[in-house]
Design an enzyme around this catalytic site. Structure first.
Site, PDB file in Angstrom:
ATOM      1  N   LYS A  89      37.664 114.001  12.029  1.00 26.13           N
ATOM      2  CA  LYS A  89      37.003 113.930  13.335  1.00 26.13           C
ATOM      3  C   LYS A  89      37.762 112.984  14.253  1.00 26.13           C
ATOM      4  O   LYS A  89      38.032 111.832  13.890  1.00 26.13           O
ATOM      5  CB  LYS A  89      35.590 113.381  13.165  1.00 26.13           C
ATOM      6  CG  LYS A  89      34.513 114.437  13.073  1.00 26.13           C
ATOM      7  CD  LYS A  89      33.179 113.732  12.995  1.00 26.13           C
ATOM      8  CE  LYS A  89      32.036 114.651  13.240  1.00 26.13           C
ATOM      9  NZ  LYS A  89      30.757 113.950  13.117  1.00 26.13           N
TER      10      LYS A  89
HETATM   11  C1  E4P Z   1      27.871 115.209  14.794  1.00 20.69           C
HETATM   12  O1  E4P Z   1      28.817 115.599  14.115  1.00 20.69           O
HETATM   13  C2  E4P Z   1      27.465 113.794  14.830  1.00 20.69           C
HETATM   14  O2  E4P Z   1      27.657 113.239  13.558  1.00 20.69           O
HETATM   15  C3  E4P Z   1      26.016 113.547  15.139  1.00 20.69           C
HETATM   16  O3  E4P Z   1      25.280 114.739  15.176  1.00 20.69           O
HETATM   17  C4  E4P Z   1      25.785 112.640  16.308  1.00 20.69           C
HETATM   18  O4  E4P Z   1      24.419 112.569  16.570  1.00 20.69           O
HETATM   19  P1  E4P Z   1      23.679 111.362  17.264  1.00 20.69           P
HETATM   20  O5  E4P Z   1      23.506 111.716  18.696  1.00 20.69           O
HETATM   21  O6  E4P Z   1      22.370 111.329  16.547  1.00 20.69           O
HETATM   22  O7  E4P Z   1      24.493 110.115  17.071  1.00 20.69           O
END
Ligand code: E4P
Length: 227
Positions: A89
């Site tokens: 990522k």
């Molecule tokens: C997606 O890959 C992220 O890990 C995650 O969904 C981010 O979500 P949040 O808005 O709860 O931090």
């Protein structure tokens, strides 16, 4: 293959893998911290390798922990070497809007043959450019989009249309789940995948009226014994 689990918690991953209802896992530094990971990179490696082995052959996303372009490139190659099903990522840009990241995404996908999940995106236009840079996955944070007062389903519809129209191969992952309803509405809007927090996955399964109906079946089955 529409559902990933958005967690670093091993017992949740095991539970939903056994049910056969998840097809991958996504993490980020915040999720790993919440799942009890400590010890910096050593801890991240240990947990990531454990999850990757557990979900194999399904994919695991692991996020880089730096904003330095050179270190990002090095970390990405290191992570990809931990297990064959790990993809990396990379955020769409830095915390001040620095523009180094798409170049790194392009290099990782094209020169190093490493699958990249471009993350922390809030709009279809960000996702379009990440897809053009060659990302395998583009992650739109649907819950955060809604929280800012925009319509996540509209962003997903626009994004899916342009990706299909221009034959871009990236898979759309919608993360940042906030409500049980998000999962089905985002898939219906055109997401290829939704990455779901464990609590909401349970909420998709359990329905109060199903509970009542099951209890009725069990009670009546018991009554046939006495009849
Ligand atoms: C997606 O890959 C992220 O890990 C995650 O969904 C981010 O979500 P949040 O808005 O709860 O931090």
């Amino acid at each position: 293959m529409p559902i990933f689990l958005d967690t670093g918690n091993i017992s949740d991953i095991e539970k939903y893998l056994k049910m056969g209802i998840i097809r991958g896992v996504t993490t980020n530094p915040t999720i790993l911290l919440q799942a009890g990971v400590t010890g910096g990179m050593k801890g991240i490696k240990e947990r990531s390798v454990e999850i990757a082995n557990l979900v194999d052959p399904y994919p695991l996303s692991v996020e880089v922990t730096t904003n330095d372009p050179k270190m990002m490139l090095e970390q990405a190659q290191e992570f990809a070497g931990w297990a064959k099903n790990i993809n990396v990522k990379i955020t769409i840009h830095g915390p001040k809007g620095e523009l180094d990241n798409l170049e790194i995404v392009h290099e990782l996908e094209n020169k190093h043959d490493i699958r990249v999940n471009v993350t922390a995106m809030m709009s279809a236009q960000q996702c379009l450019l990440a897809a053009m840079a060659g990302a395998t996955y583009v992650s739109l944070f649907g819950g955060r989009v809604n929280n800012m007062g925009y319509n996540s389903c509209e962003e997903i519809r626009k994004l899916r249309t342009v990706l299909d129209d221009f034959s871009l191969d990236a898979s759309i992952i919608i993360g940042s789940t906030r409500e049980v309803l998000n999962i089905i509405e985002w898939l219906e809007a055109g997401a290829h995948l939704v990455t779901v927090v464990p609590k909401l996955l349970e909420g998709m399964i359990v329905h109060p009226y199903s509970k009542e109906t099951v209890q009725m079946f069990l009670d009546d089955a018991a009554k046939t014994e006495k009849a």
